[in-house]
Design a protein around this motif. Structure first.
Motif: not given
Ligand SMILES: [Zn+2]
Length: 390
Positions: A36, A38-39, A50, A53, A155
């Motif tokens: 996990n 996010k992307t 992810d 995503f 990120e």
């Protein structure tokens, strides 16, 4: 669900290895995991995707694009290079534009919003065009973008703590060479980025020290001169040179530039200068300027210097004149002058003339920069020029 995604990723992995063999060795050593994040993300040792995503990606082109995005971060060692950056998020934006550009040149897409050089150009309020930015090295891009975006958190690049054992796989240069020539399918910009990686890293701290030691404690106490000014009857040859110690070190710091905001590098710079001042048992005078002199610090304590600088209000413009006039009135023959700037500085003809002649008036004149060499300094002999890198 995880099984299905892993299977799909495995297929993409094989596809990319066959289609772009120069990435074979990088990918072969990179495990793919579902996490996990996010992307998608990488810590330089594995690729993370992810599940939510991934399932939102509609097209195969996008999926390959996302996979390649992370692979290229690893191949170009972006995670490792992030270690020395204070603003990891800014570094992430810059390297994203770099890898996205290559992904597109390889013929794939990326799901929106994927950052591009056009986006970076916009962030600079079009002070740079996308094409100008495309030609900059990753480090230069970082210095440039620091003026506009200061993001602390990264990120998709995940820093690793501690050990460098099992160093991350990078792109295999011989493979690039062989396959690249055979297939001719490696984007030119990727080759340039790889060459950038291969360049030996300049040890600017050492160069700074060397500049001082050469000037004040040079190897020989003799120097070649045509005719000795004081003893004109002597023939040309080696003559004793006066050994001087610096009386004072003047450091002119451009506080409008990105140098000051890159805290890690800036602290290293200040510590290095303070250390040199202590070794030479000399006074240190730090002149902070942007469009005018903002503060003068007389201390050899790097912590105190940095604190003072952080307290100093600073504006946007950059004109060196005031700082130059200040030292013009004060420097003596044995002094040292150091300038630290990004190099994007205006100056009057009068100040330029002083700068041009300065090296012949002092023990040593050192120009430390991040982006550009100022015109009068580039064209005048005697300045020691050192590029500061994070
Ligand atoms: Zn990225």
């Amino acid at each position: 669900m995880t099984e299905k995604i892993l299977k799909e990723l495995e297929e993409i992995r094989k596809y990319v290895m066959i289609k772009h063999p120069f990435l074979f060795s990088t990918i072969a050593k990179l495990p793919v995991v579902i996490e996990n994040v996010k992307t998608a993300a990488t810590d330089g040792r594995k690729l993370m995707f992810d599940p939510k995503f991934w399932n939102l990606l509609m097209f195969k082109e996008d999926k390959v694009g996302v996979f390649l995005h992370e692979v290229l971060h690893v191949a170009l060692r972006h995670v490792e290079a992030m270690r020395s950056k204070t603003y990891k998020g800014t570094w992430n934006i810059v390297t994203d534009a770099i890898v996205n550009d290559i992904v597109k040149q390889l013929g794939y897409d990326l799901p929106a919003p994927a950052i591009t050089f056009e986006d970076l150009a916009k962030m600079t309020n079009h002070e740079y065009t996308a094409d100008e930015l495309r030609k900059k090295s990753a480090t230069e891009l970082y210095w440039i973008m620091l003026k506009y975006v200061k993001k602390v958190e990264a990120e998709d690049l995940i820093p690793r703590s501690g050990d460098e054992s099992g160093v991350a796989p990078s792109i295999d240069i011989p493979t690039v060479d062989v396959f690249g020539k055979m297939a001719g399918n490696i984007p030119g910009s990727l080759i340039e980025r790889i060459e950038e990686l291969l360049k030996p890293k300049v040890d600017w701290k050492r160069l700074l020290r060397v500049a001082f030691y050469r000037a004040y404690r040079g190897k020989g106490r003799y120097s070649w001169s045509k005719v000795h000014r004081k003893l004109p009857n002597l023939r040309p040859g080696r003559f004793p040179k006066k050994v001087v110690e610096p009386r004072k070190i003047y450091v002119l710091i451009d506080v409008s530039g990105s140098v000051v905001s890159e805290k890690l590098v800036f602290y290293q710079f200040v510590s290095e200068i303070a250390e040199i001042a202590k070794e030479f048992r000399t006074e240190l005078e730090i002149v902070l300027w942007d469009t005018e002199i903002k503060n003068i610090i007389k201390s050899r304590d790097p912590k105190k210097i940095v604190e003072e600088i952080e307290k100093t209000p600073r504006g946007g413009g950059t004109i060196i004149d005031d700082a130059i006039y200040y030292i013009d009135d004060r420097v003596e023959e044995s002094d040292a002058v150091v300038i630290l700037t990004d190099g994007q500085v205006s100056s009057s003809p009068q100040a330029q003339k002083i700068m041009k002649e300065l090296p012949s008036r002092v023990g040593v004149a050192v120009y430390c920069y991040t982006l550009e060499i100022m015109e009068p300094i580039r064209n005048s002999k005697g300045w020691k020029i050192i590029r500061i890198m994070p």
